[in-house]
Design an enzyme around this catalytic site. Structure first.
Site, PDB file in Angstrom:
ATOM      1  N   GLY A  53       0.770  -1.161   0.180  1.00  0.00           N
ATOM      2  CA  GLY A  53      -0.049   0.021  -0.088  1.00  0.00           C
ATOM      3  C   GLY A  53       0.890   1.270   0.003  1.00  0.00           C
ATOM      4  O   GLY A  53       0.143   2.579   0.329  1.00  0.00           O
ATOM      5  N   TRP A  55       2.070   3.113  -2.472  1.00  0.00           N
ATOM      6  CA  TRP A  55       1.627   3.863  -3.772  1.00  0.00           C
ATOM      7  C   TRP A  55       0.472   4.375  -3.292  1.00  0.00           C
ATOM      8  O   TRP A  55       0.128   5.646  -3.596  1.00  0.00           O
ATOM      9  CB  TRP A  55       1.608   3.040  -5.025  1.00  0.00           C
ATOM     10  CG  TRP A  55       2.938   2.835  -5.787  1.00  0.00           C
ATOM     11  CD1 TRP A  55       4.031   2.950  -5.182  1.00  0.00           C
ATOM     12  CD2 TRP A  55       2.887   2.699  -7.173  1.00  0.00           C
ATOM     13  NE1 TRP A  55       5.060   2.621  -6.129  1.00  0.00           N
ATOM     14  CE2 TRP A  55       4.442   2.650  -7.412  1.00  0.00           C
ATOM     15  CE3 TRP A  55       2.209   2.660  -8.108  1.00  0.00           C
ATOM     16  CZ2 TRP A  55       5.151   2.578  -8.409  1.00  0.00           C
ATOM     17  CZ3 TRP A  55       2.868   2.803  -9.501  1.00  0.00           C
ATOM     18  CH2 TRP A  55       4.161   2.774  -9.547  1.00  0.00           C
ATOM     19  N   ASP A  85      -5.504  -5.469  -5.058  1.00  0.00           N
ATOM     20  CA  ASP A  85      -4.473  -6.193  -5.288  1.00  0.00           C
ATOM     21  C   ASP A  85      -5.029  -7.937  -4.761  1.00  0.00           C
ATOM     22  O   ASP A  85      -5.989  -8.090  -4.301  1.00  0.00           O
ATOM     23  CB  ASP A  85      -3.382  -6.137  -4.036  1.00  0.00           C
ATOM     24  CG  ASP A  85      -2.136  -6.616  -4.324  1.00  0.00           C
ATOM     25  OD1 ASP A  85      -1.231  -5.839  -4.600  1.00  0.00           O
ATOM     26  OD2 ASP A  85      -1.876  -8.053  -4.140  1.00  0.00           O
ATOM     27  N   ASP A 101      -7.958 -10.597  -8.581  1.00  0.00           N
ATOM     28  CA  ASP A 101      -6.653 -10.579  -9.707  1.00  0.00           C
ATOM     29  C   ASP A 101      -7.410  -9.887 -10.923  1.00  0.00           C
ATOM     30  O   ASP A 101      -8.388  -9.726 -11.508  1.00  0.00           O
ATOM     31  CB  ASP A 101      -7.002 -12.180 -10.186  1.00  0.00           C
ATOM     32  CG  ASP A 101      -6.021 -12.276 -11.288  1.00  0.00           C
ATOM     33  OD1 ASP A 101      -5.459 -11.355 -11.854  1.00  0.00           O
ATOM     34  OD2 ASP A 101      -5.531 -13.479 -11.539  1.00  0.00           O
ATOM     35  N   ASP A 126       1.633  -1.085 -10.187  1.00  0.00           N
ATOM     36  CA  ASP A 126       3.047  -1.443  -9.754  1.00  0.00           C
ATOM     37  C   ASP A 126       3.025  -3.136  -9.903  1.00  0.00           C
ATOM     38  O   ASP A 126       3.777  -3.355  -9.066  1.00  0.00           O
ATOM     39  CB  ASP A 126       3.354  -0.920  -8.635  1.00  0.00           C
ATOM     40  CG  ASP A 126       5.016  -1.190  -8.083  1.00  0.00           C
ATOM     41  OD1 ASP A 126       5.595  -1.187  -9.151  1.00  0.00           O
ATOM     42  OD2 ASP A 126       4.883  -1.162  -7.037  1.00  0.00           O
ATOM     43  N   LYS A 166       4.275  -0.407 -14.173  1.00  0.00           N
ATOM     44  CA  LYS A 166       5.402  -0.885 -14.405  1.00  0.00           C
ATOM     45  C   LYS A 166       5.602  -1.775 -15.447  1.00  0.00           C
ATOM     46  O   LYS A 166       4.745  -2.491 -15.984  1.00  0.00           O
ATOM     47  CB  LYS A 166       5.684  -2.002 -13.059  1.00  0.00           C
ATOM     48  CG  LYS A 166       6.906  -2.641 -13.035  1.00  0.00           C
ATOM     49  CD  LYS A 166       7.287  -3.604 -11.966  1.00  0.00           C
ATOM     50  CE  LYS A 166       6.640  -3.536 -10.586  1.00  0.00           C
ATOM     51  NZ  LYS A 166       7.592  -3.337  -9.444  1.00  0.00           N
TER      52      LYS A 166
HETATM   53  N1  SAM Z   1       2.854  -0.458  -5.357  1.00  0.00           N
HETATM   54  C1  SAM Z   1       2.826  -1.368  -4.132  1.00  0.00           C
HETATM   55  C2  SAM Z   1       3.164  -0.652  -2.987  1.00  0.00           C
HETATM   56  O1  SAM Z   1       4.001   0.512  -3.273  1.00  0.00           O
HETATM   57  O2  SAM Z   1       3.057  -1.261  -1.888  1.00  0.00           O
HETATM   58  C3  SAM Z   1       3.882  -2.671  -4.126  1.00  0.00           C
HETATM   59  C4  SAM Z   1       3.066  -3.656  -5.433  1.00  0.00           C
HETATM   60  S1  SAM Z   1       4.294  -5.028  -5.217  1.00  0.00           S
HETATM   61  C5  SAM Z   1       5.701  -4.737  -5.857  1.00  0.00           C
HETATM   62  C6  SAM Z   1       3.381  -6.038  -6.381  1.00  0.00           C
HETATM   63  C7  SAM Z   1       1.985  -6.293  -6.120  1.00  0.00           C
HETATM   64  O3  SAM Z   1       1.441  -6.894  -7.311  1.00  0.00           O
HETATM   65  C8  SAM Z   1       2.048  -7.669  -5.142  1.00  0.00           C
HETATM   66  O4  SAM Z   1       1.350  -7.290  -3.917  1.00  0.00           O
HETATM   67  C9  SAM Z   1       0.838  -8.573  -5.736  1.00  0.00           C
HETATM   68  O5  SAM Z   1       0.240  -9.381  -4.837  1.00  0.00           O
HETATM   69  C10 SAM Z   1       0.407  -7.912  -6.951  1.00  0.00           C
HETATM   70  N2  SAM Z   1      -0.281  -8.683  -7.963  1.00  0.00           N
HETATM   71  C11 SAM Z   1       0.598  -9.602  -8.849  1.00  0.00           C
HETATM   72  N3  SAM Z   1      -0.267 -10.143  -9.702  1.00  0.00           N
HETATM   73  C12 SAM Z   1      -1.516  -9.401  -9.598  1.00  0.00           C
HETATM   74  C13 SAM Z   1      -2.832  -9.730 -10.160  1.00  0.00           C
HETATM   75  N4  SAM Z   1      -2.893 -10.637 -11.132  1.00  0.00           N
HETATM   76  N5  SAM Z   1      -3.755  -8.897  -9.733  1.00  0.00           N
HETATM   77  C14 SAM Z   1      -3.861  -8.410  -8.643  1.00  0.00           C
HETATM   78  N6  SAM Z   1      -2.532  -7.931  -7.968  1.00  0.00           N
HETATM   79  C15 SAM Z   1      -1.518  -8.702  -8.268  1.00  0.00           C
END
Ligand code: SAM
Length: 313
Positions: A53, A55, A85, A101, A126, A166
């Site tokens: 969280g 961002w 997420d 998802d 992200d 990203k």
């Molecule tokens: N931006 C976040 C922060 O600042 O706290 C960090 C994000 S982290 C690098 C990547 C996130 O992408 C993870 O929490 C993961 O659960 C989520 N993620 C990956 N695939 C996903 C999907 N198909 N749907 C939703 N979230 C997904």
């Protein structure tokens, strides 16, 4: 490993805890903004792949600043932030949270429903897959996340809005740029100085959302369609070289360097992470090992599911 070893190795990890961000990623969004001014006039935003969280924290802070400024000039509507997420996320004031998802149609529809009759000024993503170690597979999944985010954006982003996501700068990244250029006249690729040089991650900043005239948002993912796609046929706007911009000037710490704990001439003080994971996948393993140590036994079969569930509760 000592309690301070990660603090020594990673200055952004350390700074995140000092400044109250849930993750070091907050600096990536802040540095992108310092270069690309993504929050100007923004009052409604979506944070895709948002956990834990940081961002969303940045969005909440920036959109509240915008709201206060707008109120000085006249009536204004309060900020709206929707965060999504796969993982559960600890609550954040002013942020509507959804768990799901983003590549799944039902999640996409839920997000869109939150913007019923309104539109977002900014969509950020992200998203990162759990890395499999199979390079091509990881890159493919990452690009699916980006395309899913773009698809959701095409349903809710207002004309002129901004999309930040990203991206892995890998072999076929120009195909993704080509997709983005269909919807945005300005597409930049940027690498904040808080993003490790050793990582192929970068971020696309896409401005002035303007879908093609006849475009109608749909839930089809072009990479999953059964239709044959010959990417070599892409021409013109579909095949572009995107300008690469580094953001975060040379005075910013380098994310791959080790800095002394008293860096910036501040006395070092250890800080706990701002928000511990609320349901980490390793929780059960820790409980098993603690309970085994308590009972002083080595046989795992001593613990059944009921034991574990009771301990987690
Ligand atoms: N931006 C976040 C922060 O600042 O706290 C960090 C994000 S982290 C690098 C990547 C996130 O992408 C993870 O929490 C993961 O659960 C989520 N993620 C990956 N695939 C996903 C999907 N198909 N749907 C939703 N979230 C997904």
């Amino acid at each position: 490993m000592g309690k301070t070893s990660k603090d020594k190795r990673d200055i952004y990890y350390r700074k995140a805890k000092e400044e109250g961000w849930r993750a070091r990623s907050a600096f990536k969004l802040l540095q992108i903004d310092s270069e690309c001014h993504i929050f100007e006039g923004v009052s409604k935003a979506v944070d895709l792949c948002a956990a834990p969280g940081s961002w969303s924290q940045v969005l909440a802070r920036k959109l509240n600043e915008n709201y206060k400024q707008a109120l000085e000039k006249g009536p204004a509507s309060p900020p709206k932030i929707v965060a999504v997420d796969l993982q559960a996320m600890a609550p954040l004031e002013g942020v509507i949270q959804l768990q799901g998802d983003i590549t799944n149609i039902s999640t996409a529809k839920q997000i869109i429903e939150h913007f019923d009759n309104t539109q977002a000024d900014l969509v950020v993503c992200d998203g990162a897959p759990d890395v499999t170690g199979l390079h091509d597979m990881d890159i493919f999944i990452q690009s699916q996340l980006l395309l899913a985010a773009l698809n959701i954006a095409t349903h809710i982003l207002k004309k002129g809005g901004t999309f930040v996501a990203k991206i892995f700068r890998a072999k076929d990244v120009t195909f993704l740029y080509a997709q983005l250029r269909i919807f945005f006249p300005y597409v930049y690729c940027t690498k904040p100085s808080s993003s490790r040089n050793s990582s192929i991650e970068a971020f696309v900043v896409c401005k002035y959302y303007s879908p093609p005239e006849d475009y109608e948002p749909n839930m089809l993912n072009p990479w999953l369609t059964d239709e044959p796609c010959n990417f070599k046929q892409l021409t013109g706007v579909n095949r572009v070289i995107v300008p690469f911009v580094v953001c975060g000037d040379l005075t910013q710490p380098d994310s791959d360097t080790n800095y002394p704990l008293n860096f910036e001439e501040k006395e070092y003080e250890y800080h706990e992470p701002v928000q511990a994971p609320i349901a980490p996948p390793y929780e059960e393993a820790i409980l098993r090992s603690k309970r085994r140590a308590d009972k002083n036994v080595s046989d795992q079969s001593d613990f059944n599911d009921t034991d574990i569930e009771a301990a987690i509760e």
